[in-house]
Scaffold this motif. Structure first.
Motif, PDB file in Angstrom:
ATOM      1  N   THR A 241      46.206  -3.310  17.600  1.00  0.00           N
ATOM      2  CA  THR A 241      47.099  -3.437  18.748  1.00  0.00           C
ATOM      3  C   THR A 241      47.156  -4.864  19.281  1.00  0.00           C
ATOM      4  O   THR A 241      48.243  -5.416  19.501  1.00  0.00           O
ATOM      5  CB  THR A 241      46.676  -2.475  19.871  1.00  0.00           C
ATOM      6  N   ARG A 242      46.017  -5.460  19.499  1.00  0.00           N
ATOM      7  CA  ARG A 242      45.995  -6.811  20.059  1.00  0.00           C
ATOM      8  C   ARG A 242      46.680  -7.803  19.116  1.00  0.00           C
ATOM      9  O   ARG A 242      47.424  -8.678  19.557  1.00  0.00           O
ATOM     10  CB  ARG A 242      44.547  -7.240  20.336  1.00  0.00           C
ATOM     11  N   GLN A 243      46.435  -7.640  17.821  1.00  0.00           N
ATOM     12  CA  GLN A 243      47.037  -8.551  16.855  1.00  0.00           C
ATOM     13  C   GLN A 243      48.561  -8.432  16.851  1.00  0.00           C
ATOM     14  O   GLN A 243      49.282  -9.434  16.870  1.00  0.00           O
ATOM     15  CB  GLN A 243      46.491  -8.259  15.460  1.00  0.00           C
ATOM     16  N   VAL A 244      49.066  -7.187  16.845  1.00  0.00           N
ATOM     17  CA  VAL A 244      50.522  -6.981  16.782  1.00  0.00           C
ATOM     18  C   VAL A 244      51.201  -7.444  18.061  1.00  0.00           C
ATOM     19  O   VAL A 244      52.253  -8.092  18.027  1.00  0.00           O
ATOM     20  CB  VAL A 244      50.840  -5.494  16.516  1.00  0.00           C
ATOM     21  N   LEU A 245      50.609  -7.146  19.218  1.00  0.00           N
ATOM     22  CA  LEU A 245      51.257  -7.473  20.487  1.00  0.00           C
ATOM     23  C   LEU A 245      51.072  -8.931  20.891  1.00  0.00           C
ATOM     24  O   LEU A 245      51.932  -9.493  21.575  1.00  0.00           O
ATOM     25  CB  LEU A 245      50.738  -6.545  21.591  1.00  0.00           C
ATOM     26  N   ASP A 246      49.971  -9.552  20.482  1.00  0.00           N
ATOM     27  CA  ASP A 246      49.743 -10.952  20.842  1.00  0.00           C
ATOM     28  C   ASP A 246      50.311 -11.917  19.811  1.00  0.00           C
ATOM     29  O   ASP A 246      50.723 -13.027  20.149  1.00  0.00           O
ATOM     30  CB  ASP A 246      48.248 -11.219  21.023  1.00  0.00           C
ATOM     31  N   ARG A 247      50.341 -11.471  18.540  1.00  0.00           N
ATOM     32  CA  ARG A 247      50.848 -12.342  17.480  1.00  0.00           C
ATOM     33  C   ARG A 247      51.792 -11.566  16.574  1.00  0.00           C
ATOM     34  O   ARG A 247      51.511 -11.358  15.384  1.00  0.00           O
ATOM     35  CB  ARG A 247      49.692 -12.930  16.671  1.00  0.00           C
ATOM     36  N   PRO A 248      52.922 -11.107  17.118  1.00  0.00           N
ATOM     37  CA  PRO A 248      53.851 -10.299  16.311  1.00  0.00           C
ATOM     38  C   PRO A 248      54.448 -11.109  15.163  1.00  0.00           C
ATOM     39  O   PRO A 248      54.785 -12.278  15.323  1.00  0.00           O
ATOM     40  CB  PRO A 248      54.919  -9.894  17.327  1.00  0.00           C
ATOM     41  N   ARG A 249      54.583 -10.452  14.022  1.00  0.00           N
ATOM     42  CA  ARG A 249      55.145 -11.120  12.846  1.00  0.00           C
ATOM     43  C   ARG A 249      56.640 -10.852  12.686  1.00  0.00           C
ATOM     44  O   ARG A 249      57.364 -11.679  12.154  1.00  0.00           O
ATOM     45  CB  ARG A 249      54.417 -10.665  11.578  1.00  0.00           C
ATOM     46  N   HIS A 250      57.087  -9.686  13.124  1.00  0.00           N
ATOM     47  CA  HIS A 250      58.484  -9.302  12.899  1.00  0.00           C
ATOM     48  C   HIS A 250      59.344  -9.650  14.115  1.00  0.00           C
ATOM     49  O   HIS A 250      58.905  -9.503  15.260  1.00  0.00           O
ATOM     50  CB  HIS A 250      58.579  -7.805  12.606  1.00  0.00           C
ATOM     51  N   GLU A 251      60.562 -10.080  13.862  1.00  0.00           N
ATOM     52  CA  GLU A 251      61.440 -10.480  14.966  1.00  0.00           C
ATOM     53  C   GLU A 251      61.782  -9.311  15.888  1.00  0.00           C
ATOM     54  O   GLU A 251      61.983  -9.498  17.086  1.00  0.00           O
ATOM     55  CB  GLU A 251      62.736 -11.113  14.421  1.00  0.00           C
ATOM     56  N   TYR A 252      61.815  -8.092  15.344  1.00  0.00           N
ATOM     57  CA  TYR A 252      62.114  -6.929  16.185  1.00  0.00           C
ATOM     58  C   TYR A 252      60.973  -6.683  17.175  1.00  0.00           C
ATOM     59  O   TYR A 252      61.217  -6.368  18.345  1.00  0.00           O
ATOM     60  CB  TYR A 252      62.343  -5.690  15.324  1.00  0.00           C
ATOM     61  N   THR A 253      59.730  -6.823  16.720  1.00  0.00           N
ATOM     62  CA  THR A 253      58.584  -6.680  17.623  1.00  0.00           C
ATOM     63  C   THR A 253      58.643  -7.727  18.723  1.00  0.00           C
ATOM     64  O   THR A 253      58.388  -7.438  19.899  1.00  0.00           O
ATOM     65  CB  THR A 253      57.265  -6.822  16.845  1.00  0.00           C
ATOM     66  N   ARG A 254      58.997  -8.952  18.357  1.00  0.00           N
ATOM     67  CA  ARG A 254      59.116 -10.010  19.356  1.00  0.00           C
ATOM     68  C   ARG A 254      60.222  -9.690  20.360  1.00  0.00           C
ATOM     69  O   ARG A 254      60.097  -9.981  21.555  1.00  0.00           O
ATOM     70  CB  ARG A 254      59.373 -11.357  18.662  1.00  0.00           C
ATOM     71  N   ALA A 255      61.332  -9.093  19.882  1.00  0.00           N
ATOM     72  CA  ALA A 255      62.421  -8.719  20.782  1.00  0.00           C
ATOM     73  C   ALA A 255      61.977  -7.631  21.755  1.00  0.00           C
ATOM     74  O   ALA A 255      62.314  -7.662  22.945  1.00  0.00           O
ATOM     75  CB  ALA A 255      63.637  -8.249  19.981  1.00  0.00           C
ATOM     76  N   LEU A 256      61.203  -6.647  21.274  1.00  0.00           N
ATOM     77  CA  LEU A 256      60.683  -5.597  22.155  1.00  0.00           C
ATOM     78  C   LEU A 256      59.757  -6.186  23.212  1.00  0.00           C
ATOM     79  O   LEU A 256      59.820  -5.822  24.389  1.00  0.00           O
ATOM     80  CB  LEU A 256      59.927  -4.547  21.339  1.00  0.00           C
ATOM     81  N   LEU A 257      58.897  -7.104  22.800  1.00  0.00           N
ATOM     82  CA  LEU A 257      57.975  -7.731  23.746  1.00  0.00           C
ATOM     83  C   LEU A 257      58.725  -8.564  24.771  1.00  0.00           C
ATOM     84  O   LEU A 257      58.367  -8.591  25.952  1.00  0.00           O
ATOM     85  CB  LEU A 257      56.971  -8.602  22.988  1.00  0.00           C
ATOM     86  N   ALA A 258      59.785  -9.235  24.332  1.00  0.00           N
ATOM     87  CA  ALA A 258      60.564 -10.061  25.259  1.00  0.00           C
ATOM     88  C   ALA A 258      61.262  -9.215  26.306  1.00  0.00           C
ATOM     89  O   ALA A 258      61.480  -9.657  27.440  1.00  0.00           O
ATOM     90  CB  ALA A 258      61.593 -10.872  24.480  1.00  0.00           C
ATOM     91  N   ALA A 259      61.598  -7.983  25.959  1.00  0.00           N
ATOM     92  CA  ALA A 259      62.316  -7.096  26.878  1.00  0.00           C
ATOM     93  C   ALA A 259      61.389  -6.213  27.694  1.00  0.00           C
ATOM     94  O   ALA A 259      61.848  -5.456  28.549  1.00  0.00           O
ATOM     95  CB  ALA A 259      63.282  -6.215  26.100  1.00  0.00           C
ATOM     96  N   SER A 260      60.084  -6.306  27.455  1.00  0.00           N
ATOM     97  CA  SER A 260      59.133  -5.407  28.104  1.00  0.00           C
ATOM     98  C   SER A 260      58.674  -5.983  29.436  1.00  0.00           C
ATOM     99  O   SER A 260      58.066  -7.053  29.472  1.00  0.00           O
ATOM    100  CB  SER A 260      57.916  -5.194  27.192  1.00  0.00           C
ATOM    101  N   PRO A 261      58.952  -5.295  30.554  1.00  0.00           N
ATOM    102  CA  PRO A 261      58.516  -5.789  31.868  1.00  0.00           C
ATOM    103  C   PRO A 261      57.064  -5.447  32.128  1.00  0.00           C
ATOM    104  O   PRO A 261      56.474  -4.599  31.477  1.00  0.00           O
ATOM    105  CB  PRO A 261      59.426  -5.029  32.840  1.00  0.00           C
ATOM    106  N   SER A 262      56.487  -6.119  33.112  1.00  0.00           N
ATOM    107  CA  SER A 262      55.143  -5.787  33.581  1.00  0.00           C
ATOM    108  C   SER A 262      55.131  -5.898  35.084  1.00  0.00           C
ATOM    109  O   SER A 262      55.569  -6.900  35.643  1.00  0.00           O
ATOM    110  CB  SER A 262      54.101  -6.721  32.967  1.00  0.00           C
ATOM    111  N   SER A 263      54.647  -4.875  35.760  1.00  0.00           N
ATOM    112  CA  SER A 263      54.720  -4.848  37.215  1.00  0.00           C
ATOM    113  C   SER A 263      53.467  -5.382  37.895  1.00  0.00           C
ATOM    114  O   SER A 263      53.443  -5.545  39.102  1.00  0.00           O
ATOM    115  CB  SER A 263      54.969  -3.403  37.683  1.00  0.00           C
ATOM    116  N   HIS A 264      52.416  -5.660  37.136  1.00  0.00           N
ATOM    117  CA  HIS A 264      51.184  -6.123  37.776  1.00  0.00           C
ATOM    118  C   HIS A 264      51.387  -7.546  38.297  1.00  0.00           C
ATOM    119  O   HIS A 264      51.883  -8.412  37.598  1.00  0.00           O
ATOM    120  CB  HIS A 264      50.023  -6.080  36.775  1.00  0.00           C
ATOM    121  N   PRO A 265      50.998  -7.836  39.555  1.00  0.00           N
ATOM    122  CA  PRO A 265      51.299  -9.144  40.146  1.00  0.00           C
ATOM    123  C   PRO A 265      50.510 -10.291  39.557  1.00  0.00           C
ATOM    124  O   PRO A 265      50.976 -11.424  39.544  1.00  0.00           O
ATOM    125  CB  PRO A 265      50.951  -8.944  41.626  1.00  0.00           C
TER     126      PRO A 265
END
Length: 291
Positions: A241-265
């Motif tokens: 999990t940490r590897q995929v989310l912190d260092r994604p290899r595929h452009e689609y994964t990067r697009a999902l991460l770019a669109a993913s919000p986080s509400s923690h301040p």
């Protein structure tokens, strides 16, 4: 089970649906999942993520034998689920359970919620009447509910409490694998955190495995040991999990991460800058792919 053998082994899974064509046209076959392969070990959580229509839930339904396997294999403890026949054995239902997004939809509004557990136990021939009540009370205690909740109706419980009922019903049979399909997506953030912590604690205590199907990458980061990313029915990336989310290899994964919000301040500005950079990189990757 052999220690080297995964609890769940999905091999080159394909799921097809027959769909009606437009007026005057024949029915056609639509491939919803194609070539999906992953494993889940005993006591492990595997997150399956992707946007709506990516094939996440269809994959879960194939594992639960609610959708036919058109190709490939789904092996649970080495058994091919497609070879079990048209009628699913009760032993498989005990081993593989599910928790869905809307627990109220699977509860009879006219019945007290405790009955959902005692009827499940009775269906599997487990215990006499008193034993089933005792096991139901124990399951409620495991998920943070009291014996008083057993006598309540669904309308008398909050969304978080209803999801705890659904988890208790899934775990009362002692399953080895639970398919959690958007199990926390309808809950508010504080209740989400409580349910995720509960699932993690129950896994530590019982060794149960989870297939966690969700569109929320924050949820996956919190609960999953490994993650797979689905796009258009195909698995485009998977790994720790940490590897995929912190260092994604595929452009689609990067697009999902770019669109993913986080509400923690904490660190909000840093995350905004990181998402902006990811959006820029993802847009460039997709434009190059289109060219």
């Amino acid at each position: 089970m052999n220690d080297s053998q995964p609890l769940l082994d999905v091999r080159d899974l394909r799921v097809d649906y027959d769909v009606a064509g437009a007026a005057g046209w024949r029915r056609r076959t639509l491939t919803v999942v194609q070539g999906v392969s992953f494993t889940i070990a005993a006591g492990e959580t595997y997150g399956l993520v992707g946007e709506s229509g990516s094939g996440k839930s269809t994959t879960g339904r194939a594992i639960l034998r609610l959708a036919d396997v058109s190709g490939g294999q789904v092996l649970v403890d080495g058994r091919d689920v497609a070879a079990l026949g048209r009628r699913t054995p009760l032993s498989y239902r005990r081993d593989v359970q599910a928790v869905y997004q809307d627990p109220a939809a699977s509860l009879n509004p006219r019945h007290r919620v405790g009955r959902a557990l005692t009827e499940t136990l009775a269906r599997h021939g487990l215990g006499d009447r008193d034993e089933r009540r005792r096991r139901a009370a124990e399951a409620f205690e495991q998920v943070g509910l009291t014996t008083g909740h057993l006598a309540r109706y669904p309308s008398q419980l909050s969304g978080g409490q209803l999801q705890r009922v659904a988890i208790a019903r899934a775990l009362v049979l002692g399953p080895r694998l639970v398919v959690c399909d958007e199990a926390v997506s309808a809950l508010d953030l504080s209740t989400q955190a409580q349910i995720l912590t509960l699932l993690t604690d129950l896994q530590a205590a019982s060794g149960v495995s989870y297939l966690f199907i969700t569109h929320d990458l924050g949820v996956v980061r919190h609960v999953a040991h490994r993650v797979g990313v689905l796009r258009g029915g195909e698995l485009v990336e998977q790994g720790e999990t940490r590897q995929v989310l912190d260092r994604p290899r595929h452009e689609y994964t990067r697009a999902l991460l770019a669109a993913s919000p986080s509400s923690h301040p904490d660190g909000r500005e840093e995350r905004r800058a990181e998402r902006a950079a990811r959006r820029s990189a993802a847009a460039q990757d997709l434009s190059q792919e289109a060219a």
